[in-house]
Write a protein that holds these residues in place. Structure first.
Motif, PDB file in Angstrom:
ATOM      1  N   LEU A 282       0.867  -1.156  -0.105  1.00 47.75           N
ATOM      2  CA  LEU A 282      -0.113   0.052  -0.042  1.00 47.75           C
ATOM      3  C   LEU A 282       0.918   1.315   0.140  1.00 47.75           C
ATOM      4  CD1 LEU A 282      -2.550  -0.929   2.707  1.00 47.75           C
ATOM      5  CD2 LEU A 282      -2.363  -1.859   0.304  1.00 47.75           C
ATOM      6  N   VAL A 283       0.811   2.005  -1.048  1.00 47.24           N
ATOM      7  CA  VAL A 283       1.699   2.995  -1.345  1.00 47.24           C
ATOM      8  C   VAL A 283       1.237   4.497  -1.421  1.00 47.24           C
ATOM      9  CG1 VAL A 283       3.796   3.771  -2.636  1.00 47.24           C
ATOM     10  CG2 VAL A 283       3.178   1.297  -2.415  1.00 47.24           C
ATOM     11  N   ALA A 284       1.683   5.387  -0.869  1.00 46.42           N
ATOM     12  CA  ALA A 284       1.019   6.916  -0.857  1.00 46.42           C
ATOM     13  C   ALA A 284       1.648   7.598  -2.054  1.00 46.42           C
ATOM     14  CB  ALA A 284       1.356   7.523   0.518  1.00 46.42           C
ATOM     15  N   GLY A 285       2.688   7.231  -2.642  1.00 44.85           N
ATOM     16  CA  GLY A 285       3.385   8.030  -3.721  1.00 44.85           C
ATOM     17  C   GLY A 285       3.502   7.326  -5.118  1.00 44.85           C
ATOM     18  N   LYS A 286       3.092   7.758  -6.072  1.00 44.35           N
ATOM     19  CA  LYS A 286       3.437   7.323  -7.330  1.00 44.35           C
ATOM     20  C   LYS A 286       4.845   6.823  -7.793  1.00 44.35           C
ATOM     21  CE  LYS A 286      -0.603   9.447  -9.354  1.00 44.35           C
ATOM     22  NZ  LYS A 286      -1.183  10.377 -10.696  1.00 44.35           N
ATOM     23  N   ASP A 287       5.838   7.746  -7.307  1.00 41.00           N
ATOM     24  CA  ASP A 287       6.978   7.126  -7.558  1.00 41.00           C
ATOM     25  C   ASP A 287       7.623   6.018  -6.955  1.00 41.00           C
ATOM     26  OD1 ASP A 287       7.613   9.504  -9.409  1.00 41.00           O
ATOM     27  OD2 ASP A 287       8.440  10.823  -7.715  1.00 41.00           O
ATOM     28  N   VAL A 288       7.246   6.018  -5.594  1.00 34.96           N
ATOM     29  CA  VAL A 288       7.596   4.789  -4.927  1.00 34.96           C
ATOM     30  C   VAL A 288       6.718   3.684  -5.328  1.00 34.96           C
ATOM     31  CG1 VAL A 288       7.505   3.548  -2.673  1.00 34.96           C
ATOM     32  CG2 VAL A 288       7.993   5.829  -2.799  1.00 34.96           C
ATOM     33  N   SER A 289       5.446   3.727  -6.060  1.00 36.90           N
ATOM     34  CA  SER A 289       4.874   2.855  -6.357  1.00 36.90           C
ATOM     35  C   SER A 289       5.373   2.146  -7.607  1.00 36.90           C
ATOM     36  CB  SER A 289       3.432   2.948  -6.745  1.00 36.90           C
ATOM     37  OG  SER A 289       2.475   2.226  -7.434  1.00 36.90           O
ATOM     38  N   ARG A 290       5.858   3.063  -8.607  1.00 42.89           N
ATOM     39  CA  ARG A 290       6.707   2.501  -9.643  1.00 42.89           C
ATOM     40  C   ARG A 290       8.045   1.819  -9.386  1.00 42.89           C
ATOM     41  NH1 ARG A 290       4.467   7.451 -12.204  1.00 42.89           N
ATOM     42  NH2 ARG A 290       6.201   8.707 -11.267  1.00 42.89           N
ATOM     43  N   THR A 291       8.482   2.298  -8.355  1.00 41.01           N
ATOM     44  CA  THR A 291      10.047   1.620  -7.964  1.00 41.01           C
ATOM     45  C   THR A 291       9.601   0.347  -7.525  1.00 41.01           C
ATOM     46  OG1 THR A 291      10.943   3.690  -7.198  1.00 41.01           O
ATOM     47  CG2 THR A 291      11.910   1.752  -6.350  1.00 41.01           C
ATOM     48  N   LEU A 292       8.594   0.065  -6.748  1.00 43.81           N
ATOM     49  CA  LEU A 292       8.075  -1.219  -5.992  1.00 43.81           C
ATOM     50  C   LEU A 292       7.789  -2.136  -7.257  1.00 43.81           C
ATOM     51  CD1 LEU A 292       6.569  -0.355  -2.450  1.00 43.81           C
ATOM     52  CD2 LEU A 292       9.013  -1.147  -3.095  1.00 43.81           C
ATOM     53  N   SER A 293       6.683  -1.580  -8.119  1.00 45.63           N
ATOM     54  CA  SER A 293       6.298  -2.426  -9.033  1.00 45.63           C
ATOM     55  C   SER A 293       7.254  -2.952  -9.914  1.00 45.63           C
ATOM     56  CB  SER A 293       5.268  -1.676  -9.828  1.00 45.63           C
ATOM     57  OG  SER A 293       5.711  -0.567 -10.483  1.00 45.63           O
ATOM     58  N   ALA A 294       8.506  -1.957 -10.347  1.00 49.25           N
ATOM     59  CA  ALA A 294       9.491  -2.539 -11.260  1.00 49.25           C
ATOM     60  C   ALA A 294      10.329  -3.822 -10.308  1.00 49.25           C
ATOM     61  CB  ALA A 294      10.463  -1.535 -11.355  1.00 49.25           C
ATOM     62  N   ARG A 295      10.167  -3.903  -9.147  1.00 47.62           N
ATOM     63  CA  ARG A 295      10.534  -4.961  -8.347  1.00 47.62           C
ATOM     64  C   ARG A 295       9.683  -6.265  -8.206  1.00 47.62           C
ATOM     65  NH1 ARG A 295      15.212  -4.090  -4.741  1.00 47.62           N
ATOM     66  NH2 ARG A 295      16.152  -2.274  -5.638  1.00 47.62           N
ATOM     67  N   GLY A 296       8.682  -6.209  -9.013  1.00 43.37           N
ATOM     68  CA  GLY A 296       7.694  -7.233  -9.062  1.00 43.37           C
ATOM     69  C   GLY A 296       6.754  -7.493  -7.812  1.00 43.37           C
ATOM     70  N   VAL A 297       6.568  -6.023  -7.087  1.00 39.26           N
ATOM     71  CA  VAL A 297       5.546  -6.089  -6.162  1.00 39.26           C
ATOM     72  C   VAL A 297       4.219  -5.254  -6.381  1.00 39.26           C
ATOM     73  CG1 VAL A 297       5.055  -5.070  -3.620  1.00 39.26           C
ATOM     74  CG2 VAL A 297       7.588  -5.903  -4.408  1.00 39.26           C
ATOM     75  N   ARG A 298       3.156  -6.062  -6.292  1.00 40.63           N
ATOM     76  CA  ARG A 298       1.867  -5.478  -6.750  1.00 40.63           C
ATOM     77  C   ARG A 298       1.629  -4.263  -5.676  1.00 40.63           C
ATOM     78  NH1 ARG A 298      -2.476 -10.409  -7.566  1.00 40.63           N
ATOM     79  NH2 ARG A 298      -1.294 -11.431  -9.095  1.00 40.63           N
ATOM     80  N   THR A 299       0.949  -3.192  -6.258  1.00 46.39           N
ATOM     81  CA  THR A 299       0.965  -1.933  -5.395  1.00 46.39           C
ATOM     82  C   THR A 299      -0.379  -1.630  -5.234  1.00 46.39           C
ATOM     83  OG1 THR A 299       1.489  -0.333  -6.927  1.00 46.39           O
ATOM     84  CG2 THR A 299       3.228  -1.244  -5.693  1.00 46.39           C
ATOM     85  N   LEU A 300      -0.921  -0.854  -4.321  1.00 50.24           N
ATOM     86  CA  LEU A 300      -2.365  -0.275  -4.437  1.00 50.24           C
ATOM     87  C   LEU A 300      -1.990   1.256  -3.961  1.00 50.24           C
ATOM     88  CD1 LEU A 300      -4.700  -2.836  -2.482  1.00 50.24           C
ATOM     89  CD2 LEU A 300      -4.534  -2.345  -4.998  1.00 50.24           C
TER      90      LEU A 300
END
Length: 422
Positions: A282-300
């Motif tokens: 669960l991510v508040a910022g779009k930049d962090v979401s992009r970083t985590l999704s690039a690591r294969g982590v699903r984000t909301l």
């Protein structure tokens, strides 16, 4: 530990000394924020007890039975205005403060008028928020934070009027409800149109819902439960200490959550990825979401508004979004849904799309036009209809939704998921 990363176990707070441990009352209709505040306050040694209420009635019932030293009252309590609640509580609690969100503009003069001795922003860092509470208990005042340049803020009266507009009331009816002249309501409406960039009442209601100024407070739907036979690890990456703590509490202790960790920023989020290998974040910022999704982590995405569109979610690499005013059960259900490989798009589907209110495709187009503030002639020209046909469609929409005008129709359609909040 509940919060493995991103929150101090016992924040040390410097401030005015208190003679004995404090009893604190938190009044907030958002369960996630309410539980986050309670957890943070309960962890410091100078707080003896922290009780919570979600409405004015609950708060007054508690205040009559327990001698609280401090009351923290949200400015917007959903169907109620926090100013009146604060005024009523000040007769029982010696030190009260108003809690504000990023949309609220509450001058110190307004706070004093309702018996409050301070204004505290809920998105302050935990240490600063706790210092403000202790200062308040010692007799000090908590000045509101200055508004950033260009920020759009709403005074409590404007929130009240917006809520009544979304309920379908006319200017005269709103004036009678708030003991104000219809002309005063008209003046406030013009200010609201300017702030929301809306040409009329229906468009103002839609814009307010999209921004999160008017949040969705409808009754919770039945949740679908956790993924059968699956245990997942969850990361909450959010710089807002109160909200992050509340989200962690919403997930902590559930049988299907194997690990739950918090992070304030991208660096600590990446450390958590290495440590617990989260299945979803669960991510508040779009930049962090992009970083985590690039690591294969699903984000909301964690939002205090409803302004995300499918394109924005794709840009952030997110599966969907959750709102800070959702209940713990609704948050947990969204996380459970987000972990299901067979249904990755469920989290971005319109809320309540399955409810038994059916509008025709043409009526849906007319509803969408209402949300933009278009007039009947403009809708008719755009859809190739006569103005009279548009009026007939409008009457049918009002009947099906059980409303009496466009503003109320837009609010109801948003609640039912008939309009995309983009």
């Amino acid at each position: 530990m509940l919060v493995a990363e991103g929150a101090d176990a016992r924040p040390s707070v410097r401030g005015a000394a208190t003679t004995r441990p404090l009893r604190v009352l938190v009044v907030d209709d958002h369960e996630v924020l309410r539980s986050g505040l309670r957890w943070l306050l309960s962890r410091v040694p100078w707080v003896e007890r922290c009780a919570c209420a979600r409405s004015a009635d609950e708060a007054l019932l508690l205040a009559r039975s327990i001698a609280f030293d401090v009351a923290l009252v949200d400015v917007d309590l959903g169907a109620e205005c926090g100013l009146q609640t604060c005024e009523r509580l000040s007769a029982f609690v010696p030190n009260t403060a108003l809690l504000t969100s990023r949309w609220d503009l509450v001058p110190m003069r307004t706070a004093r008028q309702v018996g409050a001795r301070g204004v505290i922003a809920k998105d302050r860092p935990a240490r600063a928020l706790l210092e403000a509470v202790r200062e308040l208990a010692a007799g000090g005042a908590c000045e509101p934070d200055p508004s950033p340049a260009g920020a759009v803020r709403f005074i409590p009266r404007e929130r009240e009027i917006l809520r009544l507009v979304s309920a379908g009331l006319t200017n005269a009816e709103i004036g009678a409800s708030l003991y104000l002249a219809p002309g005063t309501i008209k003046h406030h409406m013009l200010e609201l149109y300017d702030k929301l960039g809306a040409p009329n009442r229906a468009a103002a209601v839609h814009a307010a819902r999209r921004l999160g100024v008017l949040a969705d407070h409808r009754a919770e739907q039945e949740t679908s439960g956790a993924p059968a036979g699956v245990r997942v690890s969850v990361l909450v990456a959010d710089p807002d200490d109160v909200r992050r703590t509340g989200l962690l509490l919403a997930l902590h202790g559930r049988a299907w959550v194997s690990a739950c960790s918090g992070a304030r920023d991208a660096e600590s989020a990446l450390d958590a990825v290495e440590r617990i290998a989260p299945d979803i974040a669960l991510v508040a910022g779009k930049d962090v979401s992009r970083t985590l999704s690039a690591r294969g982590v699903r984000t909301l995405l964690v939002r205090d508004d409803e302004a995300d569109s499918p394109a924005e979610l794709r840009d952030a690499g997110a599966t969907g979004a959750i709102r800070q005013w959702w209940t713990s059960e609704r948050v947990a259900d969204a996380v459970a849904r987000g972990c299901r490989p067979a249904q990755p798009r469920e989290a971005v589907a319109p809320e309540g799309a399955g409810l038994p209110v059916v509008v025709s495709p043409r009526e849906h187009e007319v509803l969408a036009a209402f949300a933009t503030g278009a007039t009947n002639p403009a809708i008719a020209a755009d859809l190739g209809l006569s103005p009279n046909t548009v009026k007939q469609h409008a009457s049918s929409i009002f009947r099906k939704l059980g409303v009496r005008n466009r503003a109320e129709a837009v609010r109801r359609a948003n609640d039912l998921g008939l309009l995309l909040l983009t």
